[in-house]
Write a protein that holds these residues in place. Structure first.
Motif, mmCIF file in Angstrom:
data_model
loop_
_atom_site.group_PDB
_atom_site.id
_atom_site.type_symbol
_atom_site.label_atom_id
_atom_site.label_comp_id
_atom_site.label_asym_id
_atom_site.label_seq_id
_atom_site.Cartn_x
_atom_site.Cartn_y
_atom_site.Cartn_z
ATOM 1 N N HIS A 1 0.836 -1.199 0.000
ATOM 2 C CA HIS A 1 0.000 0.000 0.000
ATOM 3 C C HIS A 1 0.874 1.252 0.000
ATOM 4 O O HIS A 1 1.910 1.277 0.661
ATOM 5 N N VAL A 2 0.433 2.273 -0.719
ATOM 6 C CA VAL A 2 1.068 3.586 -0.646
ATOM 7 C C VAL A 2 0.177 4.430 0.261
ATOM 8 O O VAL A 2 -0.998 4.652 -0.045
ATOM 9 N N ILE A 3 0.719 4.835 1.394
ATOM 10 C CA ILE A 3 -0.052 5.541 2.413
ATOM 11 C C ILE A 3 0.631 6.862 2.733
ATOM 12 O O ILE A 3 1.844 6.913 2.913
ATOM 13 N N ARG A 4 -0.179 7.922 2.811
ATOM 14 C CA ARG A 4 0.353 9.230 3.212
ATOM 15 C C ARG A 4 0.484 9.240 4.726
ATOM 16 O O ARG A 4 -0.492 9.044 5.435
ATOM 17 N N ALA B 1 2.347 11.147 8.303
ATOM 18 C CA ALA B 1 2.837 12.427 8.817
ATOM 19 C C ALA B 1 4.357 12.463 8.792
ATOM 20 O O ALA B 1 5.017 11.469 9.086
ATOM 21 N N GLY B 2 4.869 13.626 8.442
ATOM 22 C CA GLY B 2 6.311 13.830 8.428
ATOM 23 C C GLY B 2 6.742 14.537 9.696
ATOM 24 O O GLY B 2 6.260 14.227 10.788
ATOM 25 N N GLU B 3 7.602 15.522 9.554
ATOM 26 C CA GLU B 3 8.162 16.203 10.713
ATOM 27 C C GLU B 3 7.267 17.303 11.263
ATOM 28 O O GLU B 3 7.261 17.564 12.449
ATOM 29 N N GLY B 4 6.493 17.956 10.411
ATOM 30 C CA GLY B 4 5.634 19.047 10.865
ATOM 31 C C GLY B 4 4.165 18.690 10.771
ATOM 32 O O GLY B 4 3.793 17.621 10.288
ATOM 33 N N LEU B 5 3.314 19.596 11.237
ATOM 34 C CA LEU B 5 1.873 19.344 11.233
ATOM 35 C C LEU B 5 1.286 19.242 9.835
ATOM 36 O O LEU B 5 0.295 18.556 9.623
ATOM 37 N N LEU B 6 1.872 19.932 8.892
ATOM 38 C CA LEU B 6 1.359 19.925 7.531
ATOM 39 C C LEU B 6 2.270 19.190 6.564
ATOM 40 O O LEU B 6 2.129 19.315 5.357
ATOM 41 N N ASP B 7 3.196 18.451 7.106
ATOM 42 C CA ASP B 7 4.185 17.737 6.303
ATOM 43 C C ASP B 7 3.789 16.262 6.191
ATOM 44 O O ASP B 7 3.820 15.527 7.181
ATOM 45 N N PHE B 8 3.388 15.855 5.005
ATOM 46 C CA PHE B 8 3.024 14.459 4.761
ATOM 47 C C PHE B 8 3.849 13.917 3.616
ATOM 48 O O PHE B 8 4.272 14.658 2.736
ATOM 49 N N LYS B 9 4.067 12.612 3.638
ATOM 50 C CA LYS B 9 4.807 11.992 2.549
ATOM 51 C C LYS B 9 4.177 10.640 2.238
ATOM 52 O O LYS B 9 3.586 9.994 3.104
ATOM 53 N N VAL C 1 4.401 6.819 1.596
ATOM 54 C CA VAL C 1 5.282 5.739 2.014
ATOM 55 C C VAL C 1 4.699 4.434 1.502
ATOM 56 O O VAL C 1 3.491 4.202 1.608
ATOM 57 N N THR C 2 5.539 3.600 0.912
ATOM 58 C CA THR C 2 5.101 2.279 0.482
ATOM 59 C C THR C 2 5.219 1.336 1.672
ATOM 60 O O THR C 2 6.279 1.216 2.273
ATOM 61 N N VAL C 3 4.095 0.716 2.017
ATOM 62 C CA VAL C 3 4.019 -0.118 3.212
ATOM 63 C C VAL C 3 3.707 -1.556 2.821
ATOM 64 O O VAL C 3 2.756 -1.815 2.086
ATOM 65 N N ARG C 4 4.531 -2.454 3.310
ATOM 66 C CA ARG C 4 4.292 -3.900 3.192
ATOM 67 C C ARG C 4 3.971 -4.377 4.607
ATOM 68 O O ARG C 4 4.878 -4.488 5.440
ATOM 69 N N PRO C 5 2.694 -4.647 4.923
ATOM 70 C CA PRO C 5 2.284 -4.921 6.298
ATOM 71 C C PRO C 5 3.070 -6.016 7.014
ATOM 72 O O PRO C 5 3.323 -5.899 8.209
#
Length: 96
Positions: free
Chosen positions: A48-51, A53-61, A63-67
């Motif tokens: 899954h590609v999931i957004r 939270a990054g370092e700040g409140l409005l910072d999202f990235k 991430v490819t997740v393999r559960p």
């Protein structure tokens, strides 16, 4: 030796749980209903590609997740399972 991670889940009024074996990096779905178990297993076996939270409140990235790769990845994937499958994660319900 690390203890297995377990979390309770519900699907259409039925209860079960998901267990992650950290030593074997394996996910087991314990659910009496075979169709519900298949829905959960299929979701958790997929990448899954999931957004997140990054370092700040409005910072999202993205991430490819393999559960099954780690307990952290499993937890991230479980935050989105409701929207994709209708499976509810009962984070606070203990699993014996």
């Amino acid at each position: 030796m690390e203890e297995n991670f377990k979390v309770a889940v519900q699907y259409k009024g039925q209860c079960g749980y998901i267990e992650y074996d950290q030593a074997d990096k394996a996910v087991k779905v314990m659910f009496d209903d075979a169709a519900a178990r298949q829905i959960i297993e299929t979701y958790l076996a997929s990448e899954h590609v999931i957004r997140v939270a990054g370092e700040g409140l409005l910072d999202f990235k993205d991430v490819t997740v393999r559960p099954a790769e780690s307990v952290e990845n499993l937890k991230i994937a479980l935050t989105r399972i409701w929207g994709k499958t209708g499976v509810h994660v009962d984070w606070s319900r203990p699993v014996a």
